[in-house]
Design a protein around this motif. Sequence first.
Motif, short mmCIF file in Angstrom:
data_model
loop_
_atom_site.label_atom_id
_atom_site.label_comp_id
_atom_site.label_asym_id
_atom_site.label_seq_id
_atom_site.Cartn_x
_atom_site.Cartn_y
_atom_site.Cartn_z
N ARG A 66 0.83 -1.20 0.00
CA ARG A 66 0.00 0.00 0.00
C ARG A 66 0.87 1.26 0.00
O ARG A 66 2.04 1.21 0.34
N VAL A 67 0.25 2.38 -0.38
CA VAL A 67 0.97 3.65 -0.44
C VAL A 67 1.19 4.18 0.98
O VAL A 67 0.25 4.29 1.77
N GLN A 68 2.45 4.48 1.29
CA GLN A 68 2.80 5.12 2.56
C GLN A 68 2.83 6.64 2.33
O GLN A 68 3.22 7.09 1.26
N ASN A 69 2.43 7.41 3.32
CA ASN A 69 2.47 8.86 3.14
C ASN A 69 2.99 9.54 4.40
O ASN A 69 2.82 9.03 5.51
N PHE A 70 3.60 10.68 4.23
CA PHE A 70 4.11 11.47 5.34
C PHE A 70 4.26 12.91 4.89
O PHE A 70 4.18 13.23 3.70
N GLU A 71 4.48 13.80 5.86
CA GLU A 71 4.70 15.22 5.59
C GLU A 71 6.08 15.60 6.13
O GLU A 71 6.45 15.18 7.22
N ASP A 72 6.80 16.40 5.37
CA ASP A 72 8.10 16.83 5.87
C ASP A 72 7.93 18.03 6.81
O ASP A 72 6.82 18.52 7.02
N ARG A 73 9.02 18.50 7.34
CA ARG A 73 8.96 19.61 8.28
C ARG A 73 8.66 20.93 7.56
O ARG A 73 9.00 21.10 6.40
N PHE A 74 8.04 21.84 8.30
CA PHE A 74 7.73 23.18 7.78
C PHE A 74 9.03 23.98 7.83
O PHE A 74 9.32 24.70 8.79
N SER A 75 9.83 23.84 6.79
CA SER A 75 11.19 24.38 6.80
C SER A 75 11.30 25.64 5.96
O SER A 75 10.49 25.90 5.07
N GLN A 76 12.34 26.41 6.24
CA GLN A 76 12.56 27.69 5.57
C GLN A 76 13.53 27.50 4.40
O GLN A 76 14.57 26.86 4.53
N ASN A 77 13.17 28.06 3.24
CA ASN A 77 13.98 27.94 2.04
C ASN A 77 14.12 29.33 1.41
O ASN A 77 13.24 30.19 1.55
N LYS A 94 5.60 4.11 -2.22
CA LYS A 94 5.39 2.68 -2.01
C LYS A 94 6.60 1.91 -2.53
O LYS A 94 7.43 2.44 -3.28
N ILE A 95 6.67 0.65 -2.12
CA ILE A 95 7.77 -0.22 -2.55
C ILE A 95 7.46 -0.69 -3.97
O ILE A 95 6.46 -1.35 -4.22
N SER A 96 8.33 -0.35 -4.90
CA SER A 96 8.13 -0.73 -6.29
C SER A 96 8.93 -1.97 -6.67
O SER A 96 8.58 -2.67 -7.62
N ASN A 97 10.00 -2.24 -5.95
CA ASN A 97 10.84 -3.41 -6.24
C ASN A 97 11.37 -3.95 -4.91
O ASN A 97 12.31 -3.43 -4.32
N ALA A 106 18.24 -2.18 6.09
CA ALA A 106 18.45 -3.31 6.98
C ALA A 106 17.12 -3.93 7.40
O ALA A 106 16.28 -3.27 8.02
N GLY A 107 16.96 -5.21 7.05
CA GLY A 107 15.74 -5.91 7.41
C GLY A 107 14.51 -5.40 6.68
O GLY A 107 13.39 -5.69 7.08
N GLY A 108 14.70 -4.62 5.62
CA GLY A 108 13.55 -4.07 4.88
C GLY A 108 12.77 -3.06 5.71
O GLY A 108 11.54 -3.00 5.64
N SER A 109 13.46 -2.23 6.48
CA SER A 109 12.81 -1.29 7.38
C SER A 109 12.18 -0.13 6.61
O SER A 109 12.86 0.62 5.91
N THR A 110 10.87 0.04 6.75
CA THR A 110 10.17 1.16 6.10
C THR A 110 10.52 2.48 6.79
O THR A 110 10.50 3.55 6.16
#
Length: 300
Positions: A66-77, A94-97, A106-110
Amino acid sequence: MKRNLMTIVIGAVLIVIFALLLFVFKSANPKSPSSRRSASRRATSPSRARISMALAVEKVYKFDQRVQNFEDRFSQNLTADNNNLLVMVYVGWKISNARAFFPKFAGGSTLAAQSMLESMLRSAKSAVVGKHPLADFVNADAKQLKFDAIENEIEQAVQSQLQTNNCGIGIAFLGIKKLGLPENVTQTVFQRMTSERQILISKFLFEGEAEAQKIKSAADRQAAETIANADAAATRIRGEGEAEAARVLPVFQQNPELANFLLRIDAIKQSANQRTTLFFDERFPPFDLFRSLPTNAPSR
């Protein structure tokens, strides 16, 4: 006795089948790589046909597709025009391969995969934001905003890094979730927006005044033409009246009293040219003519 023998034979066959299933395993899922510790025994028959049985136990690793989702930090650029901009991006991956993903982490850690993906995302986001001016992110004109193009650039940059490192990960979606401005930049942006709006106001006022002047000039010209035409018509009518008066004046001069009487009669006719009820004072002309009528005169 025969029944017991049959039971024993069936039981032995089931034990053999169970043993084969226990010690011989073939993976049918390409997303589930295995770790194998085995010692193979091979026997060669006279016909050189090889039969191989792996007397081993395999450990199977299964991964969520399944598709994993996350948000990055509110950072300044920093933008291309040297303005600080706060940006937050959301990502679906998601894992494609699985065969490439398993040895990479290591150990397939997501969790390890997501940590690496966050690092790539910060780098790509900073690089892409640095190519665009602040007006591509914050603009009073919606047509000048370039969110879609910026999101595509960040996604392509991250995807390129994933392919280069052979991570076995694919990006399903990516987008900008939140934008922000530091306080000092916010004040500068507001001042610039106010200046831009003031320029638009001045432009509209100038155009409105020019249009009003154009309308006023057209109205003044039309009024002048109308007045000139009216003066010309009045002059013409006055001339015609004076000509008519000059034509009848000698006749009136021969008998002024008759001329005066006829004018008053004509005035009464003009006042009563239709069915009319008149209320008048006999002391004022031309109705003073009725004072000289006898009281027993027949009325019409």
